[in-house]
Scaffold this active site. Structure first.
Site, PDB file in Angstrom:
ATOM      1  CB  SER A 132      -2.056 -10.004  -3.634  1.00 40.04           C
ATOM      2  OG  SER A 132      -0.813 -10.090  -2.962  1.00 40.04           O
ATOM      3  CE1 TYR A 145      -3.458  -6.993   0.270  1.00 40.50           C
ATOM      4  CE2 TYR A 145      -1.395  -8.194   0.149  1.00 40.50           C
ATOM      5  CZ  TYR A 145      -2.314  -7.343  -0.421  1.00 40.50           C
ATOM      6  OH  TYR A 145      -2.088  -6.837  -1.683  1.00 40.50           O
TER       7      TYR A 145
HETATM    8  N1  NAD Z   1       1.819  -2.841  -4.285  1.00 38.29           N
HETATM    9  C1  NAD Z   1       1.950  -4.153  -4.372  1.00 38.29           C
HETATM   10  O1  NAD Z   1       3.052  -4.692  -4.220  1.00 38.29           O
HETATM   11  C2  NAD Z   1       0.752  -5.023  -4.707  1.00 38.29           C
HETATM   12  C3  NAD Z   1       0.993  -6.370  -5.040  1.00 38.29           C
HETATM   13  C4  NAD Z   1      -0.097  -7.175  -5.369  1.00 38.29           C
HETATM   14  C5  NAD Z   1      -1.377  -6.661  -5.337  1.00 38.29           C
HETATM   15  N2  NAD Z   1      -1.571  -5.362  -4.997  1.00 38.29           N
HETATM   16  C6  NAD Z   1      -2.945  -4.874  -4.974  1.00 38.29           C
HETATM   17  O2  NAD Z   1      -3.059  -3.781  -5.836  1.00 38.29           O
HETATM   18  C7  NAD Z   1      -4.202  -3.010  -5.458  1.00 38.29           C
HETATM   19  C8  NAD Z   1      -3.839  -1.534  -5.493  1.00 38.29           C
HETATM   20  O3  NAD Z   1      -2.875  -1.292  -4.499  1.00 38.29           O
HETATM   21  P1  NAD Z   1      -1.616  -0.327  -4.717  1.00 38.29           P
HETATM   22  O4  NAD Z   1      -0.410  -1.149  -4.485  1.00 38.29           O
HETATM   23  O5  NAD Z   1      -1.740   0.447  -5.975  1.00 38.29           O
HETATM   24  O6  NAD Z   1      -1.776   0.592  -3.421  1.00 38.29           O
HETATM   25  P2  NAD Z   1      -2.188   2.123  -3.237  1.00 38.29           P
HETATM   26  O7  NAD Z   1      -2.304   2.297  -1.764  1.00 38.29           O
HETATM   27  O8  NAD Z   1      -1.238   2.983  -3.998  1.00 38.29           O
HETATM   28  O9  NAD Z   1      -3.629   2.230  -3.930  1.00 38.29           O
HETATM   29  C9  NAD Z   1      -4.794   1.760  -3.310  1.00 38.29           C
HETATM   30  C10 NAD Z   1      -5.902   2.768  -3.538  1.00 38.29           C
HETATM   31  O10 NAD Z   1      -7.118   2.192  -3.028  1.00 38.29           O
HETATM   32  C11 NAD Z   1      -7.821   3.223  -2.360  1.00 38.29           C
HETATM   33  N3  NAD Z   1      -8.764   2.661  -1.376  1.00 38.29           N
HETATM   34  C12 NAD Z   1      -8.461   2.117  -0.170  1.00 38.29           C
HETATM   35  N4  NAD Z   1      -9.590   1.789   0.478  1.00 38.29           N
HETATM   36  C13 NAD Z   1     -10.613   2.126  -0.333  1.00 38.29           C
HETATM   37  C14 NAD Z   1     -12.033   2.064  -0.208  1.00 38.29           C
HETATM   38  N5  NAD Z   1     -12.595   1.580   0.901  1.00 38.29           N
HETATM   39  N6  NAD Z   1     -12.780   2.510  -1.236  1.00 38.29           N
HETATM   40  C15 NAD Z   1     -12.215   3.034  -2.358  1.00 38.29           C
HETATM   41  N7  NAD Z   1     -10.880   3.128  -2.519  1.00 38.29           N
HETATM   42  C16 NAD Z   1     -10.095   2.688  -1.513  1.00 38.29           C
HETATM   43  C17 NAD Z   1      -6.755   4.078  -1.708  1.00 38.29           C
HETATM   44  O11 NAD Z   1      -7.246   5.376  -1.374  1.00 38.29           O
HETATM   45  C18 NAD Z   1      -5.673   4.087  -2.782  1.00 38.29           C
HETATM   46  O12 NAD Z   1      -5.834   5.187  -3.670  1.00 38.29           O
HETATM   47  C19 NAD Z   1      -4.634  -3.550  -4.081  1.00 38.29           C
HETATM   48  O13 NAD Z   1      -5.763  -4.400  -4.226  1.00 38.29           O
HETATM   49  C20 NAD Z   1      -3.426  -4.356  -3.648  1.00 38.29           C
HETATM   50  O14 NAD Z   1      -3.785  -5.380  -2.770  1.00 38.29           O
HETATM   51  C21 NAD Z   1      -0.530  -4.528  -4.681  1.00 38.29           C
END
Ligand code: NAD
Length: 247
Positions: A132, A145
């Protein structure tokens, strides 16, 4: 290929992007229902499984089940994550530890199982992490985070260093401000209002002035998986943010 947290957002887009390239995809998510729904939308070459990635036994069982179903695993995208917040001087220990469980230790557990199978197969493989912007450019009150995410960025480097000669390539994608379950429509509305910006301008608040989507992050994972001379590499997919740029 395997993607964790594939029931939503970037993980679901990643599963679809790999499937479009012809890959068989296994989608793990805390929500079995969400994982199965994404798999069903992709078709019979996709498998959705419930798996809490913070439970090392559950991760090992899921990897064994996927290897049995598809005959092995060659690409793993360790993507599941969630954003806990708190001011670092007063945040409670439980919040920080909970975030480390998902945003660091679960990545380690997923990566160890990937290495276990890649080595048993003798094939090498591609190990990819969702980092991230927070891992290099901390946001105020986002320590819970960002700290485990920073450790995960170094975890990626450690796997590249220790397992390059096993034919294992390790890399990360560093994204920011992607519409998903982590950054919901309500959050976008309140954050843009707090900054006096339209939602469109808030989401496009980067050097290019363009909103970045989950599909853009997914494309970077596909590129990393295909690039067999690339390891120990972080690709930034954020439309440009000088403070978070790596070089
Ligand atoms: N959205 C952003 O702006 C952003 C930016 C940088 C990085 N990220 C990273 O991207 C990744 C995905 O996030 P996203 O934005 O798609 O969010 P999201 O909430 O849409 O997806 C996250 C998924 O992870 C699952 N999850 C959570 N805890 C879990 C566990 N213990 N075991 C298995 N699955 C689990 C959730 O059920 C969900 O389906 C994360 O690692 C997040 O930190 C997101």
């Amino acid at each position: 290929m395997v993607v964790t947290g594939g029931g939503s957002g970037i993980g679901a887009a990643t599963a679809r992007a790999f499937a479009r390239q012809g890959a068989e995809v296994a989608i793990l998510d805390l929500s079995a229902e969400a994982a199965e729904a994404v798999a069903a939308s992709i078709g019979p070459r996709a498998l959705g499984l419930g798996c809490d990635v913070t439970n090392p036994d559950a991760v090992a069982s899921a990897f064994d089940a996927i290897a049995c179903r598809f005959g092995g695993i060659d690409i793993v995208v360790s993507n599941a994550g969630a954003a806990w917040q708190g001011t670092i001087g007063s945040v409670d220990d439980a919040t920080l530890r909970r975030s480390f469980e998902l945003n660091f230790f679960a990545h380690q557990s997923v990566a160890q199982n990937a290495v276990r199978l890649f080595k048993a197969q003798g094939t090498g493989g591609s190990l990819l992490f969702n980092a991230s912007k927070q891992s290099v450019n901390p946001g105020k009150n986002f320590g819970p985070y960002g700290l485990p995410k920073a450790a995960t960025l170094f975890l990626m480097k450690q796997y590249a260093l220790d397992h390059g000669r096993d034919g294992i390539r390790s890399a990360a994608v560093n994204a920011d401000r992607i519409r998903s379950g982590l950054l919901t429509g309500d959050m976008i509305a309140s954050r843009s209002a707090a900054r006096g910006l339209s939602e469109k301008d808030y989401m496009a608040g980067n050097l290019l002035g363009r909103e970045v989507g989950a599909e853009d992050v997914a494309d970077a994972f596909v590129w990393l998986a295909r690039s067999n001379k690339v390891t120990a590499c972080t690709i930034t997919v954020d439309g440009g943010n000088i403070e978070a740029s790596l070089r």
